[in-house]
Design a protein around this motif. Sequence first.
Motif, PDB file in Angstrom:
ATOM      1  N   ALA A   1     -28.434  24.179   3.531  1.00  0.00           N
ATOM      2  CA  ALA A   1     -29.495  23.447   2.830  1.00  0.00           C
ATOM      3  C   ALA A   1     -29.588  22.040   3.400  1.00  0.00           C
ATOM      4  CB  ALA A   1     -29.229  23.394   1.328  1.00  0.00           C
ATOM      5  N   ALA A   2     -30.801  21.493   3.367  1.00  0.00           N
ATOM      6  CA  ALA A   2     -31.045  20.113   3.763  1.00  0.00           C
ATOM      7  C   ALA A   2     -32.126  19.576   2.831  1.00  0.00           C
ATOM      8  CB  ALA A   2     -31.496  20.030   5.219  1.00  0.00           C
ATOM      9  N   HIS A   3     -31.827  18.516   2.122  1.00  0.00           N
ATOM     10  CA  HIS A   3     -32.771  18.011   1.122  1.00  0.00           C
ATOM     11  C   HIS A   3     -32.575  16.510   0.927  1.00  0.00           C
ATOM     12  CE1 HIS A   3     -29.313  18.062  -1.662  1.00  0.00           C
ATOM     13  NE2 HIS A   3     -29.053  19.267  -1.169  1.00  0.00           N
ATOM     14  N   LEU A   4     -33.579  15.881   0.353  1.00  0.00           N
ATOM     15  CA  LEU A   4     -33.506  14.462   0.027  1.00  0.00           C
ATOM     16  C   LEU A   4     -32.807  14.285  -1.314  1.00  0.00           C
ATOM     17  CD1 LEU A   4     -37.071  13.245   1.072  1.00  0.00           C
ATOM     18  CD2 LEU A   4     -34.917  12.817   2.258  1.00  0.00           C
ATOM     19  N   ASP A   5     -31.997  13.230  -1.406  1.00  0.00           N
ATOM     20  CA  ASP A   5     -31.319  12.872  -2.642  1.00  0.00           C
ATOM     21  C   ASP A   5     -31.597  11.403  -2.945  1.00  0.00           C
ATOM     22  OD1 ASP A   5     -30.237  15.242  -3.398  1.00  0.00           O
ATOM     23  OD2 ASP A   5     -28.271  14.909  -2.506  1.00  0.00           O
ATOM     24  N   PRO A   6     -31.386  10.990  -4.196  1.00  0.00           N
ATOM     25  CA  PRO A   6     -31.554   9.559  -4.507  1.00  0.00           C
ATOM     26  C   PRO A   6     -30.625   8.701  -3.653  1.00  0.00           C
ATOM     27  CG  PRO A   6     -31.425  10.845  -6.522  1.00  0.00           C
ATOM     28  CD  PRO A   6     -31.060  11.777  -5.399  1.00  0.00           C
TER      29      PRO A   6
ATOM     30  N   THR B   1     -35.208  19.086   7.048  1.00  0.00           N
ATOM     31  CA  THR B   1     -35.487  19.780   5.788  1.00  0.00           C
ATOM     32  C   THR B   1     -36.345  21.024   6.006  1.00  0.00           C
ATOM     33  OG1 THR B   1     -37.349  18.263   5.412  1.00  0.00           O
ATOM     34  CG2 THR B   1     -35.241  17.702   4.391  1.00  0.00           C
ATOM     35  N   ARG B   2     -37.353  20.958   6.865  1.00  0.00           N
ATOM     36  CA  ARG B   2     -38.250  22.090   7.055  1.00  0.00           C
ATOM     37  C   ARG B   2     -37.638  23.158   7.960  1.00  0.00           C
ATOM     38  NH1 ARG B   2     -41.613  24.241   4.399  1.00  0.00           N
ATOM     39  NH2 ARG B   2     -43.358  24.470   5.835  1.00  0.00           N
ATOM     40  N   ALA B   3     -36.892  22.737   8.987  1.00  0.00           N
ATOM     41  CA  ALA B   3     -36.292  23.723   9.887  1.00  0.00           C
ATOM     42  C   ALA B   3     -35.291  24.591   9.135  1.00  0.00           C
ATOM     43  CB  ALA B   3     -35.612  23.026  11.059  1.00  0.00           C
ATOM     44  N   VAL B   4     -34.537  24.004   8.223  1.00  0.00           N
ATOM     45  CA  VAL B   4     -33.578  24.772   7.433  1.00  0.00           C
ATOM     46  C   VAL B   4     -34.311  25.667   6.437  1.00  0.00           C
ATOM     47  CG1 VAL B   4     -31.716  24.626   5.746  1.00  0.00           C
ATOM     48  CG2 VAL B   4     -31.733  23.080   7.714  1.00  0.00           C
ATOM     49  N   ALA B   5     -35.283  25.095   5.726  1.00  0.00           N
ATOM     50  CA  ALA B   5     -35.999  25.859   4.695  1.00  0.00           C
ATOM     51  C   ALA B   5     -36.785  27.022   5.295  1.00  0.00           C
ATOM     52  CB  ALA B   5     -36.939  24.931   3.928  1.00  0.00           C
ATOM     53  N   ALA B   6     -37.386  26.797   6.468  1.00  0.00           N
ATOM     54  CA  ALA B   6     -38.214  27.832   7.084  1.00  0.00           C
ATOM     55  C   ALA B   6     -37.435  28.707   8.058  1.00  0.00           C
ATOM     56  CB  ALA B   6     -39.398  27.173   7.803  1.00  0.00           C
ATOM     57  N   GLY B   7     -36.138  28.425   8.226  1.00  0.00           N
ATOM     58  CA  GLY B   7     -35.316  29.210   9.129  1.00  0.00           C
ATOM     59  C   GLY B   7     -35.734  29.091  10.582  1.00  0.00           C
ATOM     60  N   ARG B   8     -36.238  27.916  10.969  1.00  0.00           N
ATOM     61  CA  ARG B   8     -36.751  27.716  12.325  1.00  0.00           C
ATOM     62  C   ARG B   8     -35.668  27.075  13.197  1.00  0.00           C
ATOM     63  NH1 ARG B   8     -42.401  28.046  12.619  1.00  0.00           N
ATOM     64  NH2 ARG B   8     -42.464  26.574  14.355  1.00  0.00           N
ATOM     65  N   LYS B   9     -34.636  27.857  13.526  1.00  0.00           N
ATOM     66  CA  LYS B   9     -33.540  27.341  14.344  1.00  0.00           C
ATOM     67  C   LYS B   9     -34.008  26.939  15.736  1.00  0.00           C
ATOM     68  CE  LYS B   9     -30.108  30.263  12.025  1.00  0.00           C
ATOM     69  NZ  LYS B   9     -29.073  31.306  12.210  1.00  0.00           N
ATOM     70  N   ALA B  10     -35.009  27.639  16.245  1.00  0.00           N
ATOM     71  CA  ALA B  10     -35.491  27.351  17.598  1.00  0.00           C
ATOM     72  C   ALA B  10     -36.145  25.986  17.694  1.00  0.00           C
ATOM     73  CB  ALA B  10     -36.483  28.432  18.034  1.00  0.00           C
TER      74      ALA B  10
ATOM     75  N   LEU C   1     -45.466  22.382   9.041  1.00  0.00           N
ATOM     76  CA  LEU C   1     -44.265  22.750   9.779  1.00  0.00           C
ATOM     77  C   LEU C   1     -43.818  21.559  10.632  1.00  0.00           C
ATOM     78  CD1 LEU C   1     -45.287  26.337  10.900  1.00  0.00           C
ATOM     79  CD2 LEU C   1     -43.573  25.731   9.173  1.00  0.00           C
ATOM     80  N   PRO C   2     -42.553  21.556  11.064  1.00  0.00           N
ATOM     81  CA  PRO C   2     -42.071  20.430  11.874  1.00  0.00           C
ATOM     82  C   PRO C   2     -42.951  20.205  13.099  1.00  0.00           C
ATOM     83  CG  PRO C   2     -40.229  21.806  11.200  1.00  0.00           C
ATOM     84  CD  PRO C   2     -41.480  22.532  10.793  1.00  0.00           C
TER      85      PRO C   2
END
Length: 495
Positions: A75-80, A51-60, A475-476
Amino acid sequence: MSQFSDLWFETRVAAESFADFVAGGRLRLGVTGLSRAGKTVFITALVHNLTRAVAAGRKAQLPVFRALTEGRISAAHLDPQPDYSVPRFAYEEHLRALTGPDRHWPQSTRRISELRVTLEYTAKSWSLRNMAQNNTRLDIDIVDYPGEWLLDLPLLGKTFAQWSRETLEAASVAARAPIAADWRGATAMADPKARYSEETAQNLARLFTNYLRLAKTERYALSTLPPGRFLMPGDLEGSPALTFAPLPVEEGQDLPYRSLGREMERRYEAYKAHVVRPFFRDHFARLDRQIVLVDALAALNSGPAAVRDLETALTDVLMAFRTGRSNLFSTIFRPKIDRILFAATKADHLHHTSHDRLEGVLRHLTGRAITRAEGVGAKIDVIALAAVRATREAMVRHEGEQLSAIVGTPIKGERIGDEVFDGVEEGAIFPGELPEDPGKVFRGDALGLGDEDADFRFLKFRPPIASLGQDKLALPLPHIRLDRAMEFLFGDRLS
């Protein structure tokens, strides 16, 4: 199971699998491992990194996870979660434990739980699955459960007499006999044909549970200890289904009505019917992918008996999986676990030069199990992993010599010789090297395994201090090969 209940079970699984396929992209990922292997930390780190790597654009942060590095995950997120009757994995609570000011490792898995993380992505190629799922979304339902529950599944095919014989024989070996002495002594005094007494049953069950609990401590680190719920009873604590113990009875022996032996057998069968079978039916049989986390270092710390016992446990674990090559029919109607990842955790407790040797030890431990799974078409991999890296590496001069060390903050009370750590200050540790020949871990006397003066001892470290992003969120955390685990477990479903 009766033939009717078998048919009803398979029909229900097929119906649920078909509904999953029609509804869209869904993958059920089982996460398990024996006690203290790091299941909770792995799931928390996996979800946080996604979730954080996608949101923060931290591909590395996840270079081996191709769908992310190729820019195809939007996007990467939590769902029910879809199963309302299963407790939710306490992700936010565990993340606070890892990244808060009083950072510490979260509590271990004590029950089954579930969490759904959704990835929105662009596929690279056309497939029937992508067409059915509009080519945009993958729901990963992470099912967290104690590995000890897996070791209960073989009980479904064992009678009370067979299980009793195997358990009593295992308790008589040198590594277990001292801690099983009280229970074995009470069992030798018990007459299976004598009239049932609740006081006797409770005393035997208590002594048996104490033996299982001692065997799980770090000193012994034994693994093959069914029934698994005896050490994590939950709502069943004190119930007759958890108040039984092995007895020296013969197969097919005619036990008198209301005798101790017959009542213990009845409770053993109730345990299988009301505890083991529902777990298999409602959760385990529906998994698509599986990761088995293994704390091989704890077994190495405890000595060769613990290492051999871990090998037996891992073989039993894989025997429980419904494995096989997945195809369109099995995907829609009859799910099989077609990928299994064995991960040796806490790789950060070693210098990277020993990581391939740690993988070699795990391959040796799982060799028999892997051969069987690969024979029916399942894909298996073995890695050395640290879902959260608690140490960094450094070269340290010691007695005029440059040595490879790991640097971290040992947990308060950890010690090396006379030095006791306070849980605040960092320390440079020389963990030693694993043997080039993994077979040597089974001959631990040559290495001093399990001794205070062993060639290596592995300490516990606090989690690293979390870095904050511009949004003031953590951050991750650093990791070792978490991205490789992601790529193996579900990277192909994003292609």
